[in-house]
Design an enzyme around this catalytic site. Structure first.
Site, mmCIF file in Angstrom:
data_model
loop_
_atom_site.group_PDB
_atom_site.id
_atom_site.type_symbol
_atom_site.label_atom_id
_atom_site.label_comp_id
_atom_site.label_asym_id
_atom_site.label_seq_id
_atom_site.Cartn_x
_atom_site.Cartn_y
_atom_site.Cartn_z
ATOM 1 N N GLU A 58 0.807 -1.216 0.000
ATOM 2 C CA GLU A 58 0.000 0.000 0.000
ATOM 3 C C GLU A 58 0.846 1.275 0.000
ATOM 4 O O GLU A 58 0.335 2.365 -0.271
ATOM 5 C CB GLU A 58 -0.921 0.021 1.225
ATOM 6 C CG GLU A 58 -2.014 -1.032 1.227
ATOM 7 C CD GLU A 58 -3.127 -0.735 0.236
ATOM 8 O OE1 GLU A 58 -3.082 0.341 -0.405
ATOM 9 O OE2 GLU A 58 -4.030 -1.565 0.097
ATOM 10 N N GLU A 70 7.555 -22.180 7.144
ATOM 11 C CA GLU A 70 7.932 -21.343 8.289
ATOM 12 C C GLU A 70 8.905 -22.032 9.227
ATOM 13 O O GLU A 70 9.429 -21.407 10.148
ATOM 14 C CB GLU A 70 6.692 -20.934 9.075
ATOM 15 C CG GLU A 70 6.032 -22.076 9.835
ATOM 16 C CD GLU A 70 4.895 -21.579 10.712
ATOM 17 O OE1 GLU A 70 5.016 -21.750 11.936
ATOM 18 O OE2 GLU A 70 3.916 -21.025 10.190
#
Length: 307
Positions: free
Chosen positions: A90, A121
Site C-alpha cells: 500500500e 515457516e
C-alpha cells in the site's frame, strides 16, 4: 524439535490458550456468535494502546533509516507474512515511494499469499536467505512478525539482520517471546486467547494490522508525506485516485475544481507540487526547487515563501 516439546511450548503461549468466554460458542445462533466476536475484538485497541511507547520507538528507528536511504522490511509466515506484504504494497500508491522502500517477505514466497506452503515457516535458513536475496544492509530495518514469537523463519531472519548491524524489531502477541529477546526493540500487544483457540488470524491478526498501519503511516508523516492530514504524495494512477488528487488540491488551497485540474495537468498529477504552486503562485520549476530545499515538506516550503 520433538512433537512433545512443541506441544509444551504452545501450551505456554497466551495466544494458544482457550478463551473462557467462548467455550459454548458452537451452541449459539448466528447473531450471538457475531456479538461474541465483536466483544472480543473490542479488547484489541486497548492492547495496542498499551504498547504505543514501543511503537513510537520503532517509528523513530524507521524514520532514521529512511533518512539515510534505508528500507523497511517486514517478514513473517502465514497471516503475519500476508499482513506485512499487504502493508508494504500500500505504500507506493499512498505515498509515491519506490516499491523497494517498504518490502514484505512471506515464508514460502509469493505463492504463500494464497496457498499454505507446508513447512515453509519451519526453516530459519529460509529467513536468512530471504534477506540475503534482497541484499539487506546495515541501514535497513527488519520487523519480524510472529504472533507466537517463535516462528523459525522469523528467528532466522532477525538473527541474520542483527549480525550485519540492521535495526531489528519484533512484533508478537505473547509476552517475553523468543523474537522479543533477539530484536533490538519489541512490540508485544497481548490480546488474550482467541474466540477459536489458536486461530490467531482473529484478534492477534487485527492487532498486528493496526500496528503495521501505525508504523508506516507515522513514519511517512515524519518524512513529509502529508500536509495537514492530506495525502499529498498520493500516486494518481487511476480514475478514483485522480479524482482524489483533485479533491486534495481543492481542500488544501480552497481553489475550484477547474483550477485544481489545471494545476495538476501542469504538474503531471503531482499533488504536492500543485498545492505549492496554487498557494504561492510559483512556477513549476521554482516550486520544485522550493520543495527540494524544504526536504520534501510541503508546509516548510509554503512557510518559506509566505514568511
Amino acid at each position: 524439535m520433538t512433537e512433545q516439546r512443541l506441544i509444551s511450548e504452545l501450551e505456554q503461549l497466551v495466544s494458544e490458550g482457550r478463551n473462557p468466554n467462548t467455550m459454548h460458542i458452537d451452541l449459539l445462533p448466528t447473531f450471538d456468535i457475531l456479538r461474541e466476536i465483536n466483544y472480543e475484538d473490542q479488547t484489541v485497541p486497548t492492547a495496542v494502546e498499551k504498547v504505543i511507547p514501543a511503537i513510537a520507538a520503532a517509528v523513530n528507528q524507521i524514520v532514521a533509516a529512511f533518512q539515510k536511504g534505508g528500507r523497511l522490511i517486514y517478514m513473517g509466515a502465514g497471516t503475519s507474512g500476508r499482513l506485512g506484504v499487504l502493508d508494504a504494497s500500500e505504500c507506493p500508491p499512498t505515498f509515491s515511494v519506490p516499491s523497494d522502500m517498504v518490502i514484505g517477505l512471506i515464508a514460502g514466497g509469493p505463492e504463500a499469499l494464497q496457498n499454505s506452503i507446508e513447512g515453509a515457516e519451519d526453516d530459519p535458513e529460509q529467513g536468512r536467505q530471504a534477506l540475503q536475496d534482497i541484499k539487506l544492509t546495515s541501514t535497513d530495518v527488519v520487523v519480524g512478525i510472529a504472533v507466537s514469537g517463535r516462528t523459525p523463519y522469523v528467528i532466522g531472519g532477525l538473527n541474520y539482520a542483527k549480525s550485519i548491524g540492521a535495526v531489528t524489531i519484533a512484533l508478537s502477541c505473547n509476552p517475553n517471546s523468543i523474537i522479543a529477546g533477539i530484536a533490538d526493540l519489541a512490540i508485544s500487544p497481548v490480546v488474550g486467547p482467541e474466540i477459536l483457540t489458536g486461530s490467531t488470524r482473529l484478534k492477534s491478526g487485527t492487532a498486528q494490522k493496526l500496528i503495521l498501519n501505525m508504523l508506516t503511516t507515522a513514519s511517512m508523516i515524519r518524512i513529509g508525506k502529508s500536509y495537514q492530514n492530506l495525502m499529498v504524495d498520493v500516486h494518481a494512477s487511476n480514475k478514483k485516485l485522480v479524482a482524489r488528487a483533485i479533491r486534495i488540491v481543492m481542500q488544501a488551497t480552497g481553489c475550484t475544481q477547474a483550477d485544481a485540474r489545471r494545476v495538476l495537468d501542469q504538474t503531471g498529477n503531482d499533488v504536492k507540487l500543485a498545492i505549492l504552486m496554487e498557494i504561492t503562485g510559483m512556477g513549476i520549476e521554482e516550486a520544485r526547487a522550493a520543495l527540494q530545499n524544504a526536504g520534501g515538506f510541503l508546509r516548510k516550503a509554503i512557510s518559506a515563501k509566505t514568511a
